[in-house]
Design a protein around this motif. Structure first.
Motif, PDB file in Angstrom:
ATOM      1  N   ARG B  50       0.840  -1.183   0.000  1.00  0.00           N
ATOM      2  CA  ARG B  50       0.000   0.000   0.000  1.00  0.00           C
ATOM      3  C   ARG B  50       0.884   1.246   0.000  1.00  0.00           C
ATOM      4  O   ARG B  50       2.026   1.229   0.462  1.00  0.00           O
ATOM      5  CB  ARG B  50      -0.933   0.003   1.186  1.00  0.00           C
ATOM      6  N   GLN B  51       0.299   2.320  -0.531  1.00  0.00           N
ATOM      7  CA  GLN B  51       1.003   3.599  -0.626  1.00  0.00           C
ATOM      8  C   GLN B  51       0.075   4.717  -0.159  1.00  0.00           C
ATOM      9  O   GLN B  51      -1.073   4.777  -0.592  1.00  0.00           O
ATOM     10  CB  GLN B  51       1.417   3.860  -2.078  1.00  0.00           C
ATOM     11  N   GLU B  52       0.577   5.562   0.708  1.00  0.00           N
ATOM     12  CA  GLU B  52      -0.202   6.730   1.125  1.00  0.00           C
ATOM     13  C   GLU B  52       0.190   7.907   0.241  1.00  0.00           C
ATOM     14  O   GLU B  52       1.378   8.196   0.092  1.00  0.00           O
ATOM     15  CB  GLU B  52       0.084   7.019   2.599  1.00  0.00           C
ATOM     16  N   ALA B  53      -0.776   8.583  -0.313  1.00  0.00           N
ATOM     17  CA  ALA B  53      -0.501   9.593  -1.328  1.00  0.00           C
ATOM     18  C   ALA B  53       0.310  10.770  -0.799  1.00  0.00           C
ATOM     19  O   ALA B  53       1.025  11.426  -1.556  1.00  0.00           O
ATOM     20  CB  ALA B  53      -1.802  10.096  -1.942  1.00  0.00           C
ATOM     21  N   TYR B  54       0.217  11.032   0.491  1.00  0.00           N
ATOM     22  CA  TYR B  54       0.950  12.175   1.021  1.00  0.00           C
ATOM     23  C   TYR B  54       2.410  11.834   1.315  1.00  0.00           C
ATOM     24  O   TYR B  54       3.191  12.710   1.663  1.00  0.00           O
ATOM     25  CB  TYR B  54       0.260  12.722   2.265  1.00  0.00           C
ATOM     26  N   LYS B  55       2.778  10.589   1.150  1.00  0.00           N
ATOM     27  CA  LYS B  55       4.179  10.181   1.327  1.00  0.00           C
ATOM     28  C   LYS B  55       4.864  10.130  -0.026  1.00  0.00           C
ATOM     29  O   LYS B  55       4.411   9.446  -0.937  1.00  0.00           O
ATOM     30  CB  LYS B  55       4.252   8.810   2.005  1.00  0.00           C
ATOM     31  N   GLN B  56       5.953  10.843  -0.145  1.00  0.00           N
ATOM     32  CA  GLN B  56       6.664  10.851  -1.418  1.00  0.00           C
ATOM     33  C   GLN B  56       7.474   9.589  -1.628  1.00  0.00           C
ATOM     34  O   GLN B  56       7.721   9.176  -2.761  1.00  0.00           O
ATOM     35  CB  GLN B  56       7.571  12.085  -1.489  1.00  0.00           C
ATOM     36  N   PHE B  64       8.571  -6.714  -3.560  1.00  0.00           N
ATOM     37  CA  PHE B  64       7.569  -5.876  -4.191  1.00  0.00           C
ATOM     38  C   PHE B  64       7.840  -4.409  -3.883  1.00  0.00           C
ATOM     39  O   PHE B  64       8.098  -4.050  -2.733  1.00  0.00           O
ATOM     40  CB  PHE B  64       6.173  -6.252  -3.684  1.00  0.00           C
ATOM     41  N   SER B  65       7.769  -3.592  -4.913  1.00  0.00           N
ATOM     42  CA  SER B  65       7.928  -2.155  -4.716  1.00  0.00           C
ATOM     43  C   SER B  65       7.016  -1.425  -5.697  1.00  0.00           C
ATOM     44  O   SER B  65       6.558  -2.007  -6.678  1.00  0.00           O
ATOM     45  CB  SER B  65       9.386  -1.732  -4.920  1.00  0.00           C
ATOM     46  N   VAL B  66       6.744  -0.169  -5.380  1.00  0.00           N
ATOM     47  CA  VAL B  66       5.885   0.603  -6.262  1.00  0.00           C
ATOM     48  C   VAL B  66       6.647   1.815  -6.780  1.00  0.00           C
ATOM     49  O   VAL B  66       7.621   2.273  -6.186  1.00  0.00           O
ATOM     50  CB  VAL B  66       4.594   1.060  -5.545  1.00  0.00           C
ATOM     51  N   ASN B  67       6.177   2.315  -7.917  1.00  0.00           N
ATOM     52  CA  ASN B  67       6.630   3.590  -8.456  1.00  0.00           C
ATOM     53  C   ASN B  67       5.400   4.486  -8.497  1.00  0.00           C
ATOM     54  O   ASN B  67       4.536   4.340  -9.367  1.00  0.00           O
ATOM     55  CB  ASN B  67       7.224   3.407  -9.850  1.00  0.00           C
TER      56      ASN B  67
END
Lengths: 113, 117
Positions: B50-56, B64-67
């Motif tokens: 998961r990714q929080e939008a306010y975190k750069q 696993f990683s996201v861009n």
């Protein structure tokens, strides 16, 4: 690690019959959800439930659907008069307060004949 | 309303190789979360990352990683050192961060990933 559980794993029913799908959310979670996935399609939101009432429902969630939390652990989805197009995988999910991550159960595969 | 688009219905990769799955989304929300869920043949939905939008900073979870490119509204998943057990349908999902309860997840169409031996 706690998990969301769902019963039954599979259910076959005749068109027009009522079905109840059961879910036990993770014990310290306060928000509960039902989603469905018709075979080969994307996962669709049905309803969310918080504080013993529906907080949001989709256009799919019409009068034939209802949800209930009959006791402190179970969360149920009832379909009153099933239709052929209700055949799908139904997922229950839950999350903690102040956290957005929803954890899914293994699903109930419903087949309406 | 939010939309999530996964433009790759199917992908394949050789075992031990790296693969990237694409996801774009559209929203007017300023704060939100993005997720990748994995659905193996058992059809259970398993949270991958998961990714929080306010975190750069881009989220990582083992292989696993996201861009995450907020301006471009893009959220791709990179799987390194692919394993046979990674074979599954992968769904990208979006949820707004709101004070009100019951926010719904919006899912993309899914990408079927096959890892070949």
């Amino acid at each position: 690690e706690p998990e969301v559980t769902q019963t039954p794993s599979h259910q076959v029913t005749q068109m027009g019959q009522e079905v109840i799908l059961r879910c036990v959310p993770i014990s310290n979670h306060l928000y509960f959800y039902w989603y469905r996935q018709i075979l080969g399609q994307k996962v669709e939101f049905l309803v969310s439930f918080y504080n013993n009432e529906i907080s949001e429902k989709s256009e799919i969630f019409d009068d034939q659907f209802s949800v209930e939390r009959p006791d402190g652990s179970n969360f149920t989805l009832k379909i009153r008069s099933t239709k052929l197009e209700d055949s799908a995988m139904y997922f229950c999910a839950s999350r903690r307060e102040y956290q957005e991550t929803q954890y899914f159960g293994p699903g109930t595969r419903l087949l309406v004949l | 309303a939010q939309t999530v688009t996964q433009s790759q219905p199917e992908m394949s990769v050789q075992e031990a190789e790296t693969v990237t799955l694409s996801c774009t989304y559209d929203t007017s929300e300023s704060n939100y979360y993005l997720f990748w869920y994995k659905q193996p043949p058992s059809r259970q939905m398993i949270l991958v990352i998961r990714q929080e939008a306010y975190k750069q900073q881009n989220a990582t979870e083992n292989r696993f990683s996201v861009n995450f490119q907020k301006a471009a509204k893009s959220f791709s998943l990179k799987i390194s050192d692919s394993q046979l057990g990674d074979t599954a349908m992968y769904f990208c999902a979006f949820i707004p961060r709101r004070q009100t309860s019951g926010s719904r997840l919006t899912f993309g169409e899914g990408t079927q990933l096959t890892v070949n031996p």
